[in-house]
Design an enzyme around this catalytic site. Structure first.
Site, mmCIF file in Angstrom:
data_model
loop_
_atom_site.group_PDB
_atom_site.id
_atom_site.type_symbol
_atom_site.label_atom_id
_atom_site.label_comp_id
_atom_site.label_asym_id
_atom_site.label_seq_id
_atom_site.Cartn_x
_atom_site.Cartn_y
_atom_site.Cartn_z
ATOM 1 N N LYS A 75 0.848 -1.185 0.000
ATOM 2 C CA LYS A 75 0.000 0.000 0.000
ATOM 3 C C LYS A 75 0.889 1.243 0.000
ATOM 4 O O LYS A 75 1.981 1.235 0.590
ATOM 5 C CB LYS A 75 -0.891 -0.044 1.253
ATOM 6 C CG LYS A 75 -1.973 1.027 1.324
ATOM 7 C CD LYS A 75 -2.870 0.788 2.539
ATOM 8 C CE LYS A 75 -3.959 1.834 2.675
ATOM 9 N NZ LYS A 75 -4.835 1.580 3.846
ATOM 10 N N SER A 150 -9.787 1.620 2.931
ATOM 11 C CA SER A 150 -8.894 2.413 2.102
ATOM 12 C C SER A 150 -7.863 1.607 1.313
ATOM 13 O O SER A 150 -7.308 2.125 0.345
ATOM 14 C CB SER A 150 -8.156 3.439 2.959
ATOM 15 O OG SER A 150 -7.311 2.780 3.883
ATOM 16 N N SER A 174 -9.904 -0.878 6.965
ATOM 17 C CA SER A 174 -9.304 -0.615 5.646
ATOM 18 C C SER A 174 -8.602 -1.793 4.987
ATOM 19 O O SER A 174 -8.215 -1.693 3.824
ATOM 20 C CB SER A 174 -8.317 0.549 5.746
ATOM 21 O OG SER A 174 -9.021 1.755 5.837
#
Lengths: 486, 97
Positions: A75, A150, A174
């Protein structure tokens, strides 16, 4: 069935394929699909191929770790020395960290091959990944829908087989919610199980890094590789998990006490409720004992989460001043003006909203009514979870009250979007581990996720229950057609 | 409206943010809804928050900190690698003549 980590590790070891060949297959798939899916925002193919060559040398020498030579993704909020890390925010445009996050340092040492950094909501603030400065990633299962967020890019990359596995971060859901929306597995470890050093901070008392994978076994393998105490993260804990979490996977679940709390099912889409009900029945049929329990404080977990997370974010994001890295406004007449203009031009709307809410709940006159009160209720939630785990080994709940939203869903206010985190935030507030595993599809063919929540540092039981369910349920969602030809 | 534009402007100053008039209108309206949502922590729950006794149980204890260890700092050129530095320092435009 796509190849998991263990199978690929075997093929790398008996020379059926080299890490360079494997990496090239993933690069080809990314070049083909990423222009549409937007799962990756920074590609690191040159360093990936160098790492793959190095991994092939490690494999040839023998005794290489299981993740050696396996292509993966991180990420975009996990720091990588010399490689872009922007939190998908304009304010970190061009930022290249000068050190590695501990998780990446560990994986790199084990011969991991980094394909790139994945798309996400700006500063991990969102539930659809649409607040990304680089535009939203698309859900590979249906590109008209969001990936969730997210860690949306990390979930999309694994779903579309553009990475064997990825790491995400989970502050209020997330990892688990995008895993649920894209039909992959996502594990949020216990707070303190994995070092947060080098994870760009959002809500420091809630943030935790974890894997997104195509199977529970892979999640156990990656968790094994990244966990552990780190002197650079004072909140990391020296917990003895034993030699390997993978070993706990194959135990059966006869006699396991599974709690079902009605509060998790309030306002849930009926298709999701039915799907979770079916999964619970399957576990019961296989010898698990179902306990109906109550966690009354869950009803107010959501505002507690937003107050605490935003309070911490307003402080954590104070560091973005345009002086040391990232975006700086082009014209200004004083330092103060430079800072205010840089922040106002560099942050997106959702980040500003959360900084403002955090500032409000910490400001004079409101601190006791919001922040302090939220911290007190947090304790009550922790106490209720502790009490439940005296009677149950794990809890089963939906991961999200809905399946993936349509892209650019108009008419949803910020608060309506916040409400979609209702099932995941209590886990972060309590600091316990939880996994999301696919358990079905809705009538539009969009995946549904089931959440299995455990005691602090009892990832072993969480993974065991999830693995048992995954094996017993068999095929519950369709395969993604495409991705790396491996 | 629960929160005024003046209050939003004050918060923006504290948060080192600025808003255009149009943004201010929109943010004030959205913020109203967000505060209303935050206020839901004041609802009573079954079993009750009255059981809450202290702020004692923290997620992590900072009572025992490890001894400080002096480690080498990152080299100056690495720290300055993200900006145009000046003689080994961070630099800004001259703001006072």
């Amino acid at each position: 069935m796509r190849a998991g980590i263990s199978e690929l590790a075997g093929r790398l070891r008996n020379r059926e394929i080299s890490s360079v060949e494997l990496t090239r297959a993933y690069i080809d798939a990314i070049e083909k699909l990423n222009p549409t899916l937007n799962a990756y925002v920074h590609l690191t193919f040159d360093t990936a191929l160098e790492a793959a060559e190095q991994a092939d040398r490690m494999l040839a020498e023998g005794d290489a770790p299981v993740l050696c030579g396996i292509p993966m993704a991180l990420k975009d909020n996990i720091c990588t020395d010399g490689l872009p890390t922007t939190c998908c925010s304009k304010i970190l445009t061009g930022f290249k960290p000068y050190y590695d996050a501990t998780v990446w340092e560990k994986l790199k040492r084990q011969g991991a091959v980094l394909l790139g950094k994945t798309n996400m909501d700006e500063f991990a603030m969102g539930s659809t990944s649409e607040t990304s400065f680089y535009g939203a990633p698309l859900n590979p299962r249906n590109p008209e829908y969001v990936t969730g967020g997210s860690s949306g890019g990390s979930a999309a990359a694994v779903c579309a087989n553009l990475a064997v596995y990825s790491l995400g971060s989970d502050t209020g859901g997330s990892i688990r919610q995008p895993a649920s929306f894209c039909g992959v597995v996502g594990l949020k470890p216990t707070y303190g199980a994995v070092s947060r050093y080098g994870l760009i901070a959002y809500g420091s008392s809630l943030d935790q890094i974890g894997p997104l994978t195509s199977s529970v076994r892979d999640a156990a393998i990656v968790f094994d590789a990244i966990k552990g105490v780190d002197k650079r993260d004072q909140t990391s804990v020296d917990f003895d998990y034993g030699p390997s979490l993978v070993e706990s996977l194959d135990r059966d679940i006869a006699g396991m006490r599974i709690g079902v709390a009605e509060e998790f099912f309030d306002g849930i889409n009926p298709e999701i409720e039915a799907s979770i009900g079916k999964a619970i029945a399957l576990l019961e049929k296989n010898g698990a004992r179902i306990e109906n329990i109550r966690i009354p404080a869950l009803k107010i977990a959501l505002p507690v989460y937003y107050i605490i997370a935003c309070a911490e974010a307003s402080s954590n994001l104070g560091r973005y001043d345009g002086i040391r890295y990232g975006y700086r406004t082009p014209s200004y007449t004083s330092i103060d003006e430079m800072i205010v203009k840089t922040r106002s031009e560099g942050f997106g709307d959702e980040v500003k909203r959360r900084i403002m809410l955090g500032t409000y709940v910490l400001s004079s006159g409101y601190y006791d009514a919001y922040y302090k009160k939220a911290c007190l209720i947090r304790e009550e939630i922790i106490r209720e979870f502790d009490a439940v785990f005296e009677k149950c080994d794990v809890l089963v709940a939906p991961t999200a009250p809905n399946t993936a939203f349509p892209l650019n869903y108009k008419g949803a206010s910020p608060v309506e979007i916040y409400l979609s985190d209702i099932c995941t935030v209590p886990v972060n507030i309590a600091g316990v581990p939880a996994i999301s595993v696919p358990c079905g599809e809705d009538s539009r063919g969009l995946p549904i996720g089931m959440q299995i929540i455990g005691r602090k540092f009892d990832e072993a039981t969480v993974l065991q229950a999830a693995h048992f369910y995954e094996q017993a349920a068999g095929k519950v969602i369709g395969d993604y057609k495409g991705g790396a030809a491996i | 409206m629960a929160i005024s534009k003046t209050e939003i402007e004050k918060l923006a100053r504290l948060a080192r943010l600025s808003f255009s008039d149009e943004e201010l209108e929109r943010f004030t309206a959205e913020f109203d809804e967000i505060i209303e949502f935050a206020n839901t922590i004041n609802q009573s729950i079954e079993g009750g928050t009255e059981q809450i006794r202290s702020v004692g149980a923290r997620m992590v204890s900072f009572d025992e900190l490890r001894p400080d260890e002096v480690a080498p700092s990152l080299p100056n050129e690495k720290i300055l690698s993200n900006v145009e530095g000046y003689n080994g320092f961070f630099s800004l435009e001259r703001s006072r003549k």
